[in-house]
Design a protein around this motif. Structure first.
Motif, PDB file in Angstrom:
ATOM      1  N   ARG A 143      -4.853  32.326   0.850  1.00 26.52           N
ATOM      2  CA  ARG A 143      -5.657  32.171  -0.616  1.00 26.52           C
ATOM      3  C   ARG A 143      -7.267  32.582  -0.262  1.00 26.52           C
ATOM      4  NH1 ARG A 143      -2.037  32.571  -4.782  1.00 26.52           N
ATOM      5  NH2 ARG A 143      -0.310  32.962  -4.214  1.00 26.52           N
ATOM      6  N   GLN A 144      -7.377  31.894   0.992  1.00 31.62           N
ATOM      7  CA  GLN A 144      -8.894  32.157   1.313  1.00 31.62           C
ATOM      8  C   GLN A 144      -9.050  33.388   1.592  1.00 31.62           C
ATOM      9  OE1 GLN A 144     -11.180  29.445   3.780  1.00 31.62           O
ATOM     10  NE2 GLN A 144     -12.783  30.110   3.354  1.00 31.62           N
ATOM     11  N   THR A 158       1.631  29.073  -5.014  1.00 28.86           N
ATOM     12  CA  THR A 158       0.796  29.425  -6.149  1.00 28.86           C
ATOM     13  C   THR A 158       1.501  29.342  -7.562  1.00 28.86           C
ATOM     14  OG1 THR A 158      -1.214  28.713  -4.371  1.00 28.86           O
ATOM     15  CG2 THR A 158      -1.842  28.606  -7.176  1.00 28.86           C
ATOM     16  N   ASP A 211       0.989  37.763  -1.909  1.00 27.17           N
ATOM     17  CA  ASP A 211       0.154  37.312  -2.367  1.00 27.17           C
ATOM     18  C   ASP A 211      -0.623  38.923  -2.087  1.00 27.17           C
ATOM     19  OD1 ASP A 211      -0.249  34.573  -1.168  1.00 27.17           O
ATOM     20  OD2 ASP A 211       0.110  34.699   0.316  1.00 27.17           O
ATOM     21  N   SER A 259       3.230  18.890  -3.312  1.00 28.81           N
ATOM     22  CA  SER A 259       2.448  20.035  -2.619  1.00 28.81           C
ATOM     23  C   SER A 259       3.013  20.807  -1.729  1.00 28.81           C
ATOM     24  CB  SER A 259       2.289  18.456  -0.954  1.00 28.81           C
ATOM     25  OG  SER A 259       1.505  17.695  -1.214  1.00 28.81           O
ATOM     26  N   ASN A 281      -0.088  19.815  -5.601  1.00 30.07           N
ATOM     27  CA  ASN A 281      -1.322  20.198  -4.550  1.00 30.07           C
ATOM     28  C   ASN A 281      -0.865  21.347  -4.098  1.00 30.07           C
ATOM     29  OD1 ASN A 281      -3.239  18.911  -3.198  1.00 30.07           O
ATOM     30  ND2 ASN A 281      -1.937  17.735  -1.769  1.00 30.07           N
ATOM     31  N   PHE A 282      -1.571  22.402  -4.196  1.00 32.43           N
ATOM     32  CA  PHE A 282      -1.779  23.161  -2.775  1.00 32.43           C
ATOM     33  C   PHE A 282      -2.742  24.012  -2.560  1.00 32.43           C
ATOM     34  CE2 PHE A 282       0.169  24.706  -7.264  1.00 32.43           C
ATOM     35  CZ  PHE A 282       1.142  25.142  -7.153  1.00 32.43           C
ATOM     36  N   ALA A 283      -2.130  24.018  -0.691  1.00 33.58           N
ATOM     37  CA  ALA A 283      -3.018  24.420   0.073  1.00 33.58           C
ATOM     38  C   ALA A 283      -2.320  24.619   1.038  1.00 33.58           C
ATOM     39  CB  ALA A 283      -3.463  22.763   0.541  1.00 33.58           C
ATOM     40  N   ALA A 284      -2.838  25.027   2.568  1.00 31.13           N
ATOM     41  CA  ALA A 284      -2.234  25.475   3.327  1.00 31.13           C
ATOM     42  C   ALA A 284      -1.376  24.431   3.847  1.00 31.13           C
ATOM     43  CB  ALA A 284      -3.283  25.497   4.967  1.00 31.13           C
ATOM     44  N   SER A 327      -6.724  28.801   4.375  1.00 35.40           N
ATOM     45  CA  SER A 327      -5.286  28.809   3.729  1.00 35.40           C
ATOM     46  C   SER A 327      -4.853  30.007   3.531  1.00 35.40           C
ATOM     47  CB  SER A 327      -5.032  28.312   2.169  1.00 35.40           C
ATOM     48  OG  SER A 327      -5.606  28.809   0.915  1.00 35.40           O
ATOM     49  N   ALA A 351       0.232  27.092   0.078  1.00 31.93           N
ATOM     50  CA  ALA A 351      -0.974  27.762  -1.285  1.00 31.93           C
ATOM     51  C   ALA A 351      -0.623  29.060  -2.030  1.00 31.93           C
ATOM     52  CB  ALA A 351      -2.247  28.230  -0.415  1.00 31.93           C
ATOM     53  N   SER A 352       0.818  30.226  -0.673  1.00 33.36           N
ATOM     54  CA  SER A 352       0.976  31.205  -0.624  1.00 33.36           C
ATOM     55  C   SER A 352       2.802  31.128  -2.220  1.00 33.36           C
ATOM     56  CB  SER A 352       1.966  31.800  -0.028  1.00 33.36           C
ATOM     57  OG  SER A 352       2.526  30.816   0.784  1.00 33.36           O
TER      58      SER A 352
END
Lengths: 253, 228
Positions: A173-174, A37, A193, A31, A59-62, A171, A34-35
């Motif tokens: 990325r959003q 990725t 990013d 896990s 599993n990428f997320a904030a 996140s 996100a940065s």
């Protein structure tokens, strides 16, 4: 009837053994913030090449939602966070294997605008202009980049001016996507990013943060693949993976 | 008491109700119109039109959100036009949440209305017509009174669906506390941040509202066993 059951059971035996065999070879679940990725996907592919049989599942997320998932019992082996805050939360929930937490990479916070922006944004102070109505940053409650940005804005005494204009991303990325699509006037992301979308966004300033942007990584104590998890962390710390991270713009912690 | 109702949870509830009411109103008007059209008029591609209009109900919310973003975003086809001619900006506003919810909920009214209109005896409409009532008058005074339960049932379902809209809304309206952060998005944010107390309060409110609406919808939908 019983005969049929027996035959079905016999027919399924090879299936069972294959499935059991697959579980024996280590499937490492990572896990990660996100940065990470793009860099981690490349490192994962290189790791799989060097360790035949192992498979890395990302599993990428904030960072904060990742901690919540692990705390609620997600079978994760390795956790890589974008700030110390999220890792501290994991530590206080006793999710980490003792002595495995290390800082493995560093990053910088930048202020970006859409590439075709017509606004004159050159520095943090320009965000106060009335023409600037939308500024995206990660939600400080759950996204590290939002915490770094809020810290920097508070330091510059600009938070009260920026907060009403804030569009929170789930996140980093959003937030990056909102700026790249030109839906907002400006946004806070990491330098790495901005580099991923360099045709669509322009970096206008590097923002000094109140705490250094360092990424910790740690082994999850209750992870299903402790041994392979250790191998993956060692791989990330080694020069080969560090070179990949450097290629994506990350620096040494 | 005043401060209690200014808690973020209640602000989110008020916003959700506002968005759902507007979305339901839009869905009701469009759903009744298209439902009548599909039930009464024979034209080429009728079933295809029905399928196209039902699509938002079955499409993944992310697909719908993407379509809407491309359409009404600042750089979008409709969005850029609105911005240029009227200075209207939809994205990240509660109105964008209304559009997302209305598009998702509209098929529910459409389906209910079409089915209800199809059960109305056309001889009654023709009789009214012969007696000199205008076509719109026939619709208002004969067709609608006979079909209202079906239309209303669909409308209540549409309201419940609007309250629960999440994916497309998050993509086009974002998550701005007090402005576009509806109940369902507030739940998501609370869970992401590990604020389980807030999440618990929010899910209880959401569940109570939705159960209430569904019970009302069941009471009002046409009774399938009239003899009971």
């Amino acid at each position: 009837m019983r005969k049929t059951t027996m035959m079905v059971a016999l027919a399924l035996m090879p299936v069972w053994s294959v499935m059991g065999g697959a579980a024996m070879a280590a499937d490492i679940t990572v896990s990660a913030a996100a940065s990470l990725t793009n860099a981690f996907k490349e490192i994962g592919a290189a790791y799989e090449k060097d360790h035949p049989g192992d498979k890395v599942l990302f599993n990428f997320a904030a960072s904060d939602p990742l901690v919540q998932q692990i705390a609620k019992g997600a079978p994760v082996d390795v956790f890589a966070s974008a700030d110390q805050d999220a890792m501290d939360k994991a530590e206080s929930l006793k999710l980490l294997a003792a002595g495995t937490r290390k800082n493995f990479v560093a990053n910088t916070l930048v202020l970006i605008v859409p590439a075709n922006s017509r606004q004159a944004i050159k520095a943090l102070g320009d965000l106060q202009q009335p023409a600037i109505t939308r500024i995206t940053l990660g939600n400080p409650a759950s996204v590290p980049v939002g915490r770094y940005a809020r810290g920097a804005l508070e330091q510059a005494k600009l938070w009260t001016a920026v907060e009403p204009k804030a569009i929170y991303g789930t996140s980093v990325r959003q937030s990056l996507d909102y700026v790249a699509r030109g839906e907002v006037d400006a946004g806070f992301v990491y330098a790495t990013d901005a580099a991923v979308q360099k045709d669509k966004v322009t970096v206008v300033a590097t923002i000094p943060t109140t705490t250094p942007v360092t990424y910790p990584i740690a082994l999850i104590e209750k992870g299903p693949q402790v041994g392979a998890g250790r191998r993956f962390i060692a791989y990330v710390m080694a020069p080969g993976a560090q070179a990949v991270l450097a290629k994506y713009g990350f620096s040494r912690p | 008491m005043d401060s209690f109702f200014n808690e973020p949870a209640w602000i989110a509830l008020r916003l959700s109700l506002k968005v759902a009411c507007w979305a339901t109103l839009l869905a009701l008007v469009a759903g009744t119109g298209f439902g009548y059209l599909l039930a009464r008029k024979r034209f080429f591609g009728r079933e295809l039109l029905d399928a196209m209009l039902t699509l938002p109900m079955v499409m993944p919310p992310t697909v719908l959100g993407y379509y809407l973003l491309v359409l009404i975003g600042r750089e979008g086809v409709v969005g850029a036009w609105l911005q240029h001619h009227f200075g209207i900006n939809l994205i990240f506003t509660w109105q964008a949440a209304v559009i997302a919810a209305a598009v998702v909920a509209f098929p529910l009214v459409l389906k209910g209305a079409r089915a209800a209109f199809e059960t109305v005896d056309m001889q009654l409409e023709q009789a009214a017509m012969v007696l000199g009532v205008s076509p719109f008058g026939v619709f208002l005074r004969v067709t609608l009174p006979l079909a209202w339960r079906g239309v209303l049932g669909g409308t209540l379902l549409a309201f419940a669906r609007s309250m629960g809209e999440f994916g497309a809304t998050l993509m086009v309206a974002g998550s701005i506390p007090g402005k576009t952060q509806t109940l369902s998005i507030a739940v998501y944010e609370a869970v992401q941040a590990g604020q389980d107390d807030t999440a618990n309060l929010l899910v209880i409110i959401t569940s109570v509202v939705c159960v209430t609406v569904l019970v009302a919808a069941n009471k009002l939908t046409p009774n399938r066993n009239p003899q009971r």
